[in-house]
Design an enzyme around this catalytic site. Structure first.
Site, mmCIF file in Angstrom:
data_model
loop_
_atom_site.group_PDB
_atom_site.id
_atom_site.type_symbol
_atom_site.label_atom_id
_atom_site.label_comp_id
_atom_site.label_asym_id
_atom_site.label_seq_id
_atom_site.Cartn_x
_atom_site.Cartn_y
_atom_site.Cartn_z
ATOM 1 C CE LYS A 18 -30.245 -25.544 6.465
ATOM 2 N NZ LYS A 18 -30.033 -25.323 5.030
ATOM 3 N NE ARG A 68 -40.698 -38.366 -6.805
ATOM 4 C CZ ARG A 68 -39.728 -38.201 -7.699
ATOM 5 N NH1 ARG A 68 -40.037 -38.041 -8.989
ATOM 6 N NH2 ARG A 68 -38.472 -38.143 -7.335
ATOM 7 C CD GLU A 132 -40.894 -40.470 -13.760
ATOM 8 O OE1 GLU A 132 -39.940 -39.687 -13.750
ATOM 9 O OE2 GLU A 132 -41.456 -40.850 -12.698
ATOM 10 C CG ASP A 159 -36.822 -41.248 -14.016
ATOM 11 O OD1 ASP A 159 -36.262 -42.288 -13.652
ATOM 12 O OD2 ASP A 159 -36.942 -40.247 -13.283
ATOM 13 C CB ILE A 226 -34.679 -29.475 -8.397
ATOM 14 C CG1 ILE A 226 -33.921 -28.783 -9.523
ATOM 15 C CG2 ILE A 226 -35.445 -30.699 -8.871
ATOM 16 C CD1 ILE A 226 -32.757 -29.588 -10.048
ATOM 17 C CG HIS A 227 -31.728 -24.388 -5.890
ATOM 18 N ND1 HIS A 227 -31.784 -23.040 -5.612
ATOM 19 C CD2 HIS A 227 -30.666 -24.882 -5.190
ATOM 20 C CE1 HIS A 227 -30.792 -22.729 -4.783
ATOM 21 N NE2 HIS A 227 -30.101 -23.832 -4.512
ATOM 22 C CG ASP A 274 -60.527 -17.307 -37.191
ATOM 23 O OD1 ASP A 274 -59.553 -17.431 -36.426
ATOM 24 O OD2 ASP A 274 -60.730 -18.058 -38.154
HETATM 25 N N1 COA Z 1 -36.212 -27.158 -1.432
HETATM 26 C C1 COA Z 1 -36.076 -26.363 -0.349
HETATM 27 N N2 COA Z 1 -34.907 -25.795 0.013
HETATM 28 C C2 COA Z 1 -33.837 -26.051 -0.750
HETATM 29 C C3 COA Z 1 -33.918 -26.881 -1.883
HETATM 30 C C4 COA Z 1 -35.169 -27.448 -2.227
HETATM 31 N N3 COA Z 1 -35.321 -28.249 -3.291
HETATM 32 N N4 COA Z 1 -32.703 -26.937 -2.461
HETATM 33 C C5 COA Z 1 -31.890 -26.194 -1.723
HETATM 34 N N5 COA Z 1 -32.558 -25.662 -0.678
HETATM 35 C C6 COA Z 1 -32.045 -24.737 0.339
HETATM 36 C C7 COA Z 1 -30.794 -25.258 1.014
HETATM 37 O O1 COA Z 1 -31.131 -26.028 2.137
HETATM 38 C C8 COA Z 1 -30.098 -23.963 1.373
HETATM 39 O O2 COA Z 1 -30.741 -23.416 2.504
HETATM 40 P P1 COA Z 1 -29.967 -22.389 3.495
HETATM 41 O O3 COA Z 1 -29.483 -21.252 2.649
HETATM 42 O O4 COA Z 1 -31.031 -22.014 4.470
HETATM 43 O O5 COA Z 1 -28.848 -23.208 4.079
HETATM 44 C C9 COA Z 1 -30.417 -23.052 0.194
HETATM 45 O O6 COA Z 1 -31.650 -23.547 -0.335
HETATM 46 C C10 COA Z 1 -29.360 -23.042 -0.873
HETATM 47 O O7 COA Z 1 -29.132 -24.371 -1.303
HETATM 48 P P2 COA Z 1 -27.807 -24.807 -2.072
HETATM 49 O O8 COA Z 1 -26.648 -24.825 -1.118
HETATM 50 O O9 COA Z 1 -27.660 -23.999 -3.300
HETATM 51 O O10 COA Z 1 -28.161 -26.273 -2.508
HETATM 52 P P3 COA Z 1 -27.803 -27.627 -1.736
HETATM 53 O O11 COA Z 1 -26.382 -27.977 -2.075
HETATM 54 O O12 COA Z 1 -28.184 -27.509 -0.304
HETATM 55 O O13 COA Z 1 -28.767 -28.653 -2.428
HETATM 56 C C11 COA Z 1 -29.701 -30.061 -4.098
HETATM 57 C C12 COA Z 1 -28.660 -28.992 -3.812
HETATM 58 C C13 COA Z 1 -29.763 -30.354 -5.567
HETATM 59 C C14 COA Z 1 -29.355 -31.337 -3.313
HETATM 60 C C15 COA Z 1 -31.073 -29.500 -3.603
HETATM 61 O O14 COA Z 1 -31.363 -28.357 -4.368
HETATM 62 C C16 COA Z 1 -32.224 -30.464 -3.598
HETATM 63 O O15 COA Z 1 -32.384 -31.242 -2.664
HETATM 64 N N6 COA Z 1 -33.111 -30.397 -4.618
HETATM 65 C C17 COA Z 1 -34.273 -31.232 -4.685
HETATM 66 C C18 COA Z 1 -33.901 -32.680 -5.008
HETATM 67 C C19 COA Z 1 -35.103 -33.557 -5.156
HETATM 68 O O16 COA Z 1 -36.044 -33.509 -4.382
HETATM 69 N N7 COA Z 1 -35.086 -34.412 -6.200
HETATM 70 C C20 COA Z 1 -36.164 -35.312 -6.476
HETATM 71 C C21 COA Z 1 -36.973 -34.920 -7.660
HETATM 72 S S1 COA Z 1 -36.081 -34.667 -9.145
HETATM 73 MG MG MG Z 2 -37.370 -39.811 -11.302
#
Ligand code: COA
Ligand code: MG
Length: 298
Positions: A18, A68, A132, A159, A226-227, A274
């Protein structure tokens, strides 16, 4: 080095079809499907399979497709991560906690074998190394020149803080040396420099924009996200504004006119100009072109 633009690089857990589909729809420069810290140990194999299927089936548009791996340590999970995902032909792999050039060289060798076996172009799969840990910072000089496949250094503040016993703060002075070192070494050897994640999802957009502007000013070329909400602000900060492009063009034109009349240094709008300022203006125009702006028409 490959010069593909990487302003925002959006992370997502590699086991979430998703989120991968959502990420692919955002017009983000790069997508990083994570098999490392966002995935529990019990979920590694499922995440590899989900990432492979996504690479095969999802339309990523113009977004770069990165994976990754887990840390490159003999006998560790990274080898299975790579073996399980390579047939999806990702554009590159992101290596976490790089501390030694041999880690980059080892993965580069595995990729060379995979490319040869499949008839893919030599060195088409790129590498990005996350710095990191304390050792990663100390060994930057060896890491930057480890392999021609390496396109970018990524700075990982969270990290690093854990590794050296620092406490993270919004201002970031506790990681300032490492953040400066990463961009300096990257740029000295023609690599891109990508800044750490902004973890506070409750902060107003202005806070993310301020931090992104700060690291752009330091010479960074991109920032991890991350979002989905973080992608627009980051890509916007890294896209030169029309007024900045025009000002750069005017400055270069003024410089050329002064050169023609034999003057290397001159005063322009109250400031001394310059070569360093001209180089900055040329870099800004190159960034604007890489963002797809028609610089000469502006
Ligand atoms: N990539 C793609 N889609 C994302 C996303 C991301 N990193 N983070 C959230 N979304 C999506 C959700 O699935 C949701 O979709 P929908 O509206 O279609 O249901 C929408 O964006 C809103 O998300 P939200 O409810 O605000 O966040 P969440 O509670 O679902 O997720 C996290 C929060 C932090 C878990 C999530 O942002 C995430 O997985 N981030 C990346 C984490 C990661 O990969 N970390 C490793 C490196 S530091
Ligand atoms: Mg890390």
């Amino acid at each position: 080095m490959n010069s593909r633009i990487r302003r925002a690089l959006l992370f997502m857990p590699g086991d979430s079809r998703k989120k991968i589909e959502k990420g692919a729809s955002l017009g983000v420069d790069s997508i990083i499907m994570d098999l490392e810290d966002a995935i529990a140990f019990s979920g590694k194999e499922a995440a590899r399979q989900c990432t492979l299927q996504a690479l095969r089936e999802v339309d990523f548009g113009r977004s770069e497709r990165l994976v990754r791996l887990n840390q490159v340590i003999p006998g560790w999970l990274y080898a299975d991560d790579l073996a399980a995902t390579i047939d999806g032909q990702p554009d590159g792999y992101v290596l976490p906690k790089v501390e030694d050039p041999a880690q980059v060289q080892h993965v580069a060798d595995l990729l060379a074998e995979a490319e040869d076996a499949r008839g893919w172009p030599h060195e088409s799969i790129r590498l990005l190394a996350i710095i990191e840990t304390g050792k990663g910072v100390v060994n930057l000089r060896e890491i930057v020149t480890s392999h021609p496949r390496l396109d970018a250094l990524i700075f990982g503040a969270e990290d690093l803080a854990g590794d050296i016993g620092a406490q993270r703060t919004r201002a970031g002075w506790e990681v300032f040396y490492a953040r400066s070192a990463v961009v300096t070494y990257a740029k000295a050897f023609g690599l891109q420099a990508i800044d750490t994640v902004f973890v506070d999802l409750t902060a107003p957009d202005e806070a993310l924009i301020e931090e992104t502007q700060l690291i752009l000013n330091m010479g960074y070329t991109g920032k991890l996200a991350i979002h989905p909400r973080q992608v627009g602000p980051i890509q916007q900060v890294f896209t030169p504004r029309i007024d900045e492009v025009r000002a750069a063009r005017q400055l270069i034109a003024a410089h050329e006119a002064h050169q023609d009349s034999g003057l290397g240094v001159f005063e322009y709008q109250g400031k001394m100009v310059d070569m360093p300022m001209i180089r900055s203006a040329l870099i800004l125009l190159a960034r604007a072109r890489a963002c797809g702006l028609d610089v000469d028409a502006l």
